[in-house]
Design a protein around this motif. Structure first.
Motif, PDB file in Angstrom:
ATOM      1  N   ALA A  56      -2.130  10.155  13.412  1.00 30.35           N
ATOM      2  CA  ALA A  56      -2.701   9.036  12.617  1.00 30.35           C
ATOM      3  C   ALA A  56      -1.916   8.363  11.738  1.00 30.35           C
ATOM      4  O   ALA A  56      -0.188   8.614  11.544  1.00 30.35           O
ATOM      5  CB  ALA A  56      -3.573   9.910  11.413  1.00 30.35           C
ATOM      6  N   GLY A  57      -1.811   7.006  11.818  1.00 27.79           N
ATOM      7  CA  GLY A  57      -1.204   5.837  11.397  1.00 27.79           C
ATOM      8  C   GLY A  57      -1.015   4.926  12.852  1.00 27.79           C
ATOM      9  O   GLY A  57      -0.433   3.657  11.712  1.00 27.79           O
ATOM     10  N   GLY A  58      -1.775   5.096  13.903  1.00 28.96           N
ATOM     11  CA  GLY A  58      -1.471   4.007  14.009  1.00 28.96           C
ATOM     12  C   GLY A  58      -3.234   3.019  14.209  1.00 28.96           C
ATOM     13  O   GLY A  58      -4.308   3.822  14.662  1.00 28.96           O
ATOM     14  N   VAL A  59      -3.369   1.412  13.990  1.00 29.45           N
ATOM     15  CA  VAL A  59      -5.381   0.971  13.858  1.00 29.45           C
ATOM     16  C   VAL A  59      -4.549   0.137  14.982  1.00 29.45           C
ATOM     17  O   VAL A  59      -3.903  -0.976  15.074  1.00 29.45           O
ATOM     18  CB  VAL A  59      -5.082   0.619  13.406  1.00 29.45           C
ATOM     19  CG1 VAL A  59      -5.496   1.934  11.867  1.00 29.45           C
ATOM     20  CG2 VAL A  59      -4.265   0.283  11.908  1.00 29.45           C
ATOM     21  N   PRO A  60      -5.737  -0.632  15.705  1.00 29.64           N
ATOM     22  CA  PRO A  60      -5.510  -1.499  16.938  1.00 29.64           C
ATOM     23  C   PRO A  60      -5.931  -2.449  15.754  1.00 29.64           C
ATOM     24  O   PRO A  60      -6.476  -2.137  14.371  1.00 29.64           O
ATOM     25  CB  PRO A  60      -6.692  -1.425  17.734  1.00 29.64           C
ATOM     26  CG  PRO A  60      -7.481  -0.056  16.899  1.00 29.64           C
ATOM     27  CD  PRO A  60      -6.676   0.603  16.174  1.00 29.64           C
ATOM     28  N   VAL A  61      -5.581  -4.082  16.215  1.00 32.64           N
ATOM     29  CA  VAL A  61      -5.999  -5.214  14.397  1.00 32.64           C
ATOM     30  C   VAL A  61      -6.600  -5.804  16.224  1.00 32.64           C
ATOM     31  O   VAL A  61      -6.588  -6.481  17.313  1.00 32.64           O
ATOM     32  CB  VAL A  61      -4.475  -5.633  14.566  1.00 32.64           C
ATOM     33  CG1 VAL A  61      -5.454  -6.644  14.106  1.00 32.64           C
ATOM     34  CG2 VAL A  61      -3.353  -4.891  14.296  1.00 32.64           C
ATOM     35  N   ARG A  62      -7.376  -6.417  15.181  1.00 31.29           N
ATOM     36  CA  ARG A  62      -8.766  -7.160  16.725  1.00 31.29           C
ATOM     37  C   ARG A  62      -9.127  -8.417  15.692  1.00 31.29           C
ATOM     38  O   ARG A  62      -9.409  -8.665  13.836  1.00 31.29           O
ATOM     39  CB  ARG A  62     -10.523  -6.118  16.716  1.00 31.29           C
ATOM     40  CG  ARG A  62     -10.484  -5.401  17.484  1.00 31.29           C
ATOM     41  CD  ARG A  62     -11.402  -4.556  17.428  1.00 31.29           C
ATOM     42  NE  ARG A  62     -11.289  -2.879  17.941  1.00 31.29           N
ATOM     43  CZ  ARG A  62     -11.121  -1.778  17.222  1.00 31.29           C
ATOM     44  NH1 ARG A  62     -10.794  -2.188  15.991  1.00 31.29           N
ATOM     45  NH2 ARG A  62     -10.827  -0.863  17.734  1.00 31.29           N
ATOM     46  N   ALA A  66       0.695  -1.222   0.506  1.00 27.88           N
ATOM     47  CA  ALA A  66      -0.232   0.017  -0.388  1.00 27.88           C
ATOM     48  C   ALA A  66       0.659   1.369   0.203  1.00 27.88           C
ATOM     49  O   ALA A  66       0.586   2.388  -0.575  1.00 27.88           O
ATOM     50  CB  ALA A  66      -0.660   0.011   1.181  1.00 27.88           C
ATOM     51  N   ALA A  67       2.231   0.697   0.691  1.00 26.03           N
ATOM     52  CA  ALA A  67       3.245   2.559   0.813  1.00 26.03           C
ATOM     53  C   ALA A  67       4.009   2.973  -0.823  1.00 26.03           C
ATOM     54  O   ALA A  67       3.956   3.280  -1.284  1.00 26.03           O
ATOM     55  CB  ALA A  67       4.057   2.000   2.158  1.00 26.03           C
ATOM     56  N   GLU A  68       3.574   1.616  -1.045  1.00 29.68           N
ATOM     57  CA  GLU A  68       4.351   1.618  -2.857  1.00 29.68           C
ATOM     58  C   GLU A  68       3.931   2.281  -3.275  1.00 29.68           C
ATOM     59  O   GLU A  68       3.797   2.927  -4.852  1.00 29.68           O
ATOM     60  CB  GLU A  68       5.576   0.762  -2.862  1.00 29.68           C
ATOM     61  CG  GLU A  68       6.029   0.435  -4.022  1.00 29.68           C
ATOM     62  CD  GLU A  68       6.560  -1.122  -4.199  1.00 29.68           C
ATOM     63  OE1 GLU A  68       6.643  -1.141  -5.843  1.00 29.68           O
ATOM     64  OE2 GLU A  68       6.810  -1.463  -3.604  1.00 29.68           O
ATOM     65  N   ALA A  69       2.765   1.533  -3.486  1.00 31.27           N
ATOM     66  CA  ALA A  69       1.233   2.363  -4.303  1.00 31.27           C
ATOM     67  C   ALA A  69       0.850   3.653  -3.228  1.00 31.27           C
ATOM     68  O   ALA A  69       0.320   4.078  -5.190  1.00 31.27           O
ATOM     69  CB  ALA A  69       0.384   1.472  -4.850  1.00 31.27           C
ATOM     70  N   PRO A 107       0.287  12.211   8.027  1.00 31.48           N
ATOM     71  CA  PRO A 107      -0.531  11.372   8.871  1.00 31.48           C
ATOM     72  C   PRO A 107      -2.210  10.519   8.253  1.00 31.48           C
ATOM     73  O   PRO A 107      -2.209   9.469   8.365  1.00 31.48           O
ATOM     74  CB  PRO A 107      -0.865  12.605   9.326  1.00 31.48           C
ATOM     75  CG  PRO A 107      -0.117  13.448   9.889  1.00 31.48           C
ATOM     76  CD  PRO A 107       0.786  13.909   8.681  1.00 31.48           C
ATOM     77  N   GLY A 108      -2.344  11.115   7.244  1.00 32.18           N
ATOM     78  CA  GLY A 108      -3.344  11.062   6.263  1.00 32.18           C
ATOM     79  C   GLY A 108      -2.593   9.676   5.319  1.00 32.18           C
ATOM     80  O   GLY A 108      -3.247   8.538   5.629  1.00 32.18           O
ATOM     81  N   GLN A 109      -1.873   9.782   4.933  1.00 30.56           N
ATOM     82  CA  GLN A 109      -0.916   8.531   3.990  1.00 30.56           C
ATOM     83  C   GLN A 109      -1.234   7.262   4.743  1.00 30.56           C
ATOM     84  O   GLN A 109      -1.283   6.324   4.974  1.00 30.56           O
ATOM     85  CB  GLN A 109       0.399   9.273   3.369  1.00 30.56           C
ATOM     86  CG  GLN A 109      -0.008  10.016   2.403  1.00 30.56           C
ATOM     87  CD  GLN A 109       1.029  10.174   1.580  1.00 30.56           C
ATOM     88  OE1 GLN A 109       2.103  10.555   2.154  1.00 30.56           O
ATOM     89  NE2 GLN A 109       1.450   9.988   0.312  1.00 30.56           N
ATOM     90  N   ASP A 110      -0.755   7.709   6.028  1.00 32.44           N
ATOM     91  CA  ASP A 110      -0.026   6.807   6.725  1.00 32.44           C
ATOM     92  C   ASP A 110      -0.945   5.719   7.410  1.00 32.44           C
ATOM     93  O   ASP A 110      -1.047   4.380   7.770  1.00 32.44           O
ATOM     94  CB  ASP A 110       0.851   7.358   8.092  1.00 32.44           C
ATOM     95  CG  ASP A 110       1.846   7.547   7.704  1.00 32.44           C
ATOM     96  OD1 ASP A 110       2.477   6.882   6.747  1.00 32.44           O
ATOM     97  OD2 ASP A 110       3.130   8.354   8.933  1.00 32.44           O
ATOM     98  N   HIS A 111      -2.497   6.366   8.348  1.00 33.46           N
ATOM     99  CA  HIS A 111      -3.165   6.479   8.566  1.00 33.46           C
ATOM    100  C   HIS A 111      -4.583   4.842   7.294  1.00 33.46           C
ATOM    101  O   HIS A 111      -4.237   4.054   7.131  1.00 33.46           O
ATOM    102  CB  HIS A 111      -4.745   6.822   8.779  1.00 33.46           C
ATOM    103  CG  HIS A 111      -5.650   6.134   9.224  1.00 33.46           C
ATOM    104  ND1 HIS A 111      -5.423   5.891  10.402  1.00 33.46           N
ATOM    105  CD2 HIS A 111      -6.954   6.611   8.729  1.00 33.46           C
ATOM    106  CE1 HIS A 111      -6.789   5.261  10.356  1.00 33.46           C
ATOM    107  NE2 HIS A 111      -8.272   6.182   9.398  1.00 33.46           N
ATOM    108  N   GLU A 112      -3.745   5.963   5.553  1.00 31.88           N
ATOM    109  CA  GLU A 112      -4.476   5.058   5.094  1.00 31.88           C
ATOM    110  C   GLU A 112      -3.988   3.512   4.173  1.00 31.88           C
ATOM    111  O   GLU A 112      -4.399   2.566   4.561  1.00 31.88           O
ATOM    112  CB  GLU A 112      -4.469   5.688   3.521  1.00 31.88           C
ATOM    113  CG  GLU A 112      -5.507   5.140   2.593  1.00 31.88           C
ATOM    114  CD  GLU A 112      -6.790   4.797   2.585  1.00 31.88           C
ATOM    115  OE1 GLU A 112      -7.616   3.811   1.862  1.00 31.88           O
ATOM    116  OE2 GLU A 112      -7.400   5.759   3.348  1.00 31.88           O
ATOM    117  N   ILE A 113      -2.600   3.462   4.429  1.00 31.49           N
ATOM    118  CA  ILE A 113      -1.901   2.486   4.392  1.00 31.49           C
ATOM    119  C   ILE A 113      -1.855   1.826   5.780  1.00 31.49           C
ATOM    120  O   ILE A 113      -2.413   0.270   5.343  1.00 31.49           O
ATOM    121  CB  ILE A 113      -0.327   3.181   4.195  1.00 31.49           C
ATOM    122  CG1 ILE A 113       0.202   3.712   3.127  1.00 31.49           C
ATOM    123  CG2 ILE A 113       0.790   1.706   4.374  1.00 31.49           C
ATOM    124  CD1 ILE A 113       1.532   4.418   3.585  1.00 31.49           C
ATOM    125  N   ALA A 114      -2.258   2.024   6.507  1.00 33.44           N
ATOM    126  CA  ALA A 114      -2.433   0.831   8.312  1.00 33.44           C
ATOM    127  C   ALA A 114      -3.528  -0.190   7.953  1.00 33.44           C
ATOM    128  O   ALA A 114      -4.121  -1.139   7.280  1.00 33.44           O
ATOM    129  CB  ALA A 114      -1.827   1.794   9.243  1.00 33.44           C
TER     130      ALA A 114
END
Length: 141
Positions: A104-110, A26-29, A126-133
């Motif tokens: 933005a860029g950290g997300v919980p895994v459930r 996702a980051a590469e894209a 930050p928005g890019q990091d969140h989208e990648i995550a």
């Protein structure tokens, strides 16, 4: 009357590596050179990868974002306003021995409704990091 809890499988190393691979793709894209951190439910490192071209601080920010998302069981993107002056968590970023990072860029895994870990991405806006995550999370189904 007794209640029983259904056991939930922990986040595996194989799943952590799949999250890393998905985040890297996702980051590469997105044209972002990123660092990606995956923590288990106890906050222990399961997987980490930093693109050779990513700024060095991206490793630290990805780890702190993952830790923050884990500790508060919420995406860091949803917490940014809470730490602003006058917000309910204004002093929280510096209140702990291990600093939290409200970017933005950290997300919980459930798994279902149970917290099993966290994913952090650093290196882009930050928005890019969140989208990648959040894109990477879709690989767990």
């Amino acid at each position: 009357m007794s209640t029983t809890e259904t056991a939930v499988a922990p986040l595996t190393t194989q799943e952590a590596e799949a999250l890393i691979d998905a985040a890297r793709a996702a980051a590469e894209a997105a044209g972002v050179t990123a660092a990606v951190t995956v923590l288990d439910a106890g906050g222990h490192l399961l997987a980490f990868r930093r693109d050779d071209r990513a700024v060095l601080i991206a490793g630290e920010t990805s780890s702190r974002k993952a830790f923050t998302a884990l500790q508060l069981n919420a995406p860091t993107a949803d917490l940014v306003e809470a730490v602003q002056p006058g917000g309910p968590f204004h002093t929280l970023p510096t209140a702990l021995d291990r600093p939290l990072l409200f970017i933005a860029g950290g997300v919980p895994v459930r798994r279902g409704d149970r917290l099993i870990g966290a994913l952090g991405v650093g290196g882009g806006a930050p928005g890019q990091d969140h989208e990648i995550a959040t894109t990477a999370l879709t690989t767990l189904g």
